[in-house]
Scaffold this active site. Structure first.
Site, mmCIF file in Angstrom:
data_model
loop_
_atom_site.group_PDB
_atom_site.id
_atom_site.type_symbol
_atom_site.label_atom_id
_atom_site.label_comp_id
_atom_site.label_asym_id
_atom_site.label_seq_id
_atom_site.Cartn_x
_atom_site.Cartn_y
_atom_site.Cartn_z
ATOM 1 N N PHE A 1 68.397 52.200 40.892
ATOM 2 C CA PHE A 1 67.518 51.148 41.393
ATOM 3 C C PHE A 1 66.649 50.629 40.251
ATOM 4 O O PHE A 1 66.245 51.385 39.364
ATOM 5 C CB PHE A 1 66.612 51.689 42.493
ATOM 6 N N LYS B 1 80.101 63.098 43.271
ATOM 7 C CA LYS B 1 79.193 62.924 44.415
ATOM 8 C C LYS B 1 79.913 63.153 45.737
ATOM 9 O O LYS B 1 79.274 63.384 46.757
ATOM 10 C CB LYS B 1 78.553 61.532 44.390
ATOM 11 N N HIS C 1 79.783 56.698 38.444
ATOM 12 C CA HIS C 1 78.564 56.800 39.251
ATOM 13 C C HIS C 1 78.966 57.019 40.712
ATOM 14 O O HIS C 1 78.409 57.873 41.378
ATOM 15 C CB HIS C 1 77.722 55.542 39.076
#
Length: 410
Positions: A398, A334, A305
């Site tokens: 989230f 990312k 992640h």
């Protein structure tokens, strides 16, 4: 001993992407392998405390973009349509000829048509209700990316939207696998899409200190780096075509990778912070491996992640070290593409499939010195050859959402 698989594997026969790294899957893959950062100062955020983003700059040039009504859609749906058109072409599927009633569409997005919502509020405040566009709801509702994918490609099976924050794209892929395994469809078109670079979104993330403020844009997103200070907000889409392996083989389709298993759990701990011991994420990882019939030792690569935030990277690194003491090669894409929120899981799943197919792991762009507190084998500086069969892609969001995909080389 390996556990018995409880989920049937499915074949990834089509890939499509439009990201800050490029207008298609091949260009995005090359950008990530080159270690090129796509972070830049964003003029649209000039009045905000954080002005960095990763925007899509490539034209949306797929044939579907010439269809009537496209210009009235939110960018999130346009991204999704463009990526899906490429994925279907890559899979060798012609929507004019397929069994439409047996084609499912599953979209993953965190916010839906957020740019349309932003512009609609501005019009309402400045000009009154009579000036609000009649296309506002078709463009803004969170289900509309899936709806328009079904409409433009003529898919009449289940059309569903998954919204689990930054795990949305990965959970959409997992749901598609479930639909195929339970014979609810024969073809699943999955799309993770997000166009959420709005002033409100950036201001909100800035208020919780989740965004990088590094003065050098190319170093702003630096997953697992000692000096990391937050993520860079991004946009884009990835689409995957999933089929049963026997169906793909019967029509002589190219198989990029196999999706072996998926697992999803929830922390039930905090609205935004991950569980400090990663209990939910660990359960998802273990469940996914068990369903795939694998042990942790079988995994040779993890697409993490890896958001580049202080707590998230430290917690994820601790989990990976604990579960994979043999230190598989880890990357976070990312670093190059930023964090595309609800689209990230699909983008990273597509990149993991390409990693397995091409047997090459992209380096983590931006990372210069791995945090000593993150005891992982992070691929940095240059791509690394990969001689392995099984990989994991992590997506956490989230709300405590944890989503894990296990893929295998074709």
């Amino acid at each position: 001993m390996k556990e018995t698989s409880t989920v049937w594997p499915v074949a990834v026969t089509g890939l499509g992407m439009i990201t800050p790294g490029g207008g298609d899957a091949a260009t995005t893959w090359q950008t990530v392998c080159d270690g090129a950062s796509t972070t830049a100062v964003d003029p649209a955020l000039a009045h905000l405390p954080v002005r960095l983003s990763c925007r899509v700059s490539a034209p949306l040039a797929r044939p579907v973009m010439l269809r009537k009504g496209i210009r009235n859609l939110d960018p999130v749906t346009r991204f999704g349509l463009n990526a899906a058109d490429e994925a279907l072409s890559d899979a060798g599927l012609d929507p004019a000829q397929w069994p439409a009633d047996r084609v499912a569409v599953i979209a993953g997005t965190g916010a839906g048509g957020s740019q349309t919502v932003t512009e609609g509020h501005q019009v309402l405040a400045a000009q009154g209700p009579g000036a609000v566009s009649p296309y506002h709801h078709p463009a803004s509702l969170i289900n509309m990316t899936a709806a328009f994918l079904s409409l433009y490609f003529g898919a009449r099976g289940p059309s569903l939207t998954v919204s689990t924050a930054c795990a949305s794209g990965a959970d959409a892929i997992g749901l598609a696998q479930d639909l195929l395994a339970t014979d609810r469809c024969d073809i699943a078109l999955v799309c993770g899409a997000e166009a959420g670079i709005t002033p409100m979104a950036v201001a909100g993330f800035a208020q919780i200190r989740a965004l990088s403020t590094h003065p050098e844009p190319h170093l702003a997103s630096r997953p697992f780096d000692r000096q990391r200070d937050g993520f860079v907000i991004a946009e884009g889409a990835a689409a995957l075509v999933l089929e049963r392996p026997q169906d793909a083989t019967a029509r002589d389709a190219h198989i990029h990778a196999l999706l072996l298993a998926h697992a999803s759990t929830t922390d039930a701990h905090h609205a935004t912070a991950p569980h400090p011991d990663a209990h939910g994420a660990e359960k998802a990882l273990r469940q996914a491996l068990q369903r795939a019939g694998l042990t942790p030792a079988d995994i040779t690569h993890v697409n993490a992640h890896g958001t580049s935030t202080r707590a998230n990277d430290r917690i994820e690194a601790g989990l990976l070290t604990r579960l994979f003491p043999h230190h598989p090669a880890i990357t976070s894409t990312k670093g190059a593409l930023g964090h595309a929120l609800g689209a990230a899981g699909a983008i990273e799943a597509a990149l993991t499939a390409l990693t397995l197919e091409k047997q090459q792991i992209p380096a983590t762009s931006g990372t210069r010195e791995v945090d000593p507190a993150c005891d992982i084998d992070l691929v940095t500086h240059a791509p690394r050859p990969h001689q392995g069969t099984y990989a994991v892609s992590n997506s956490f969001g989230f709300g405590g959402h944890n989503s894990v995909l296990v893929l295998a080389a074709p």
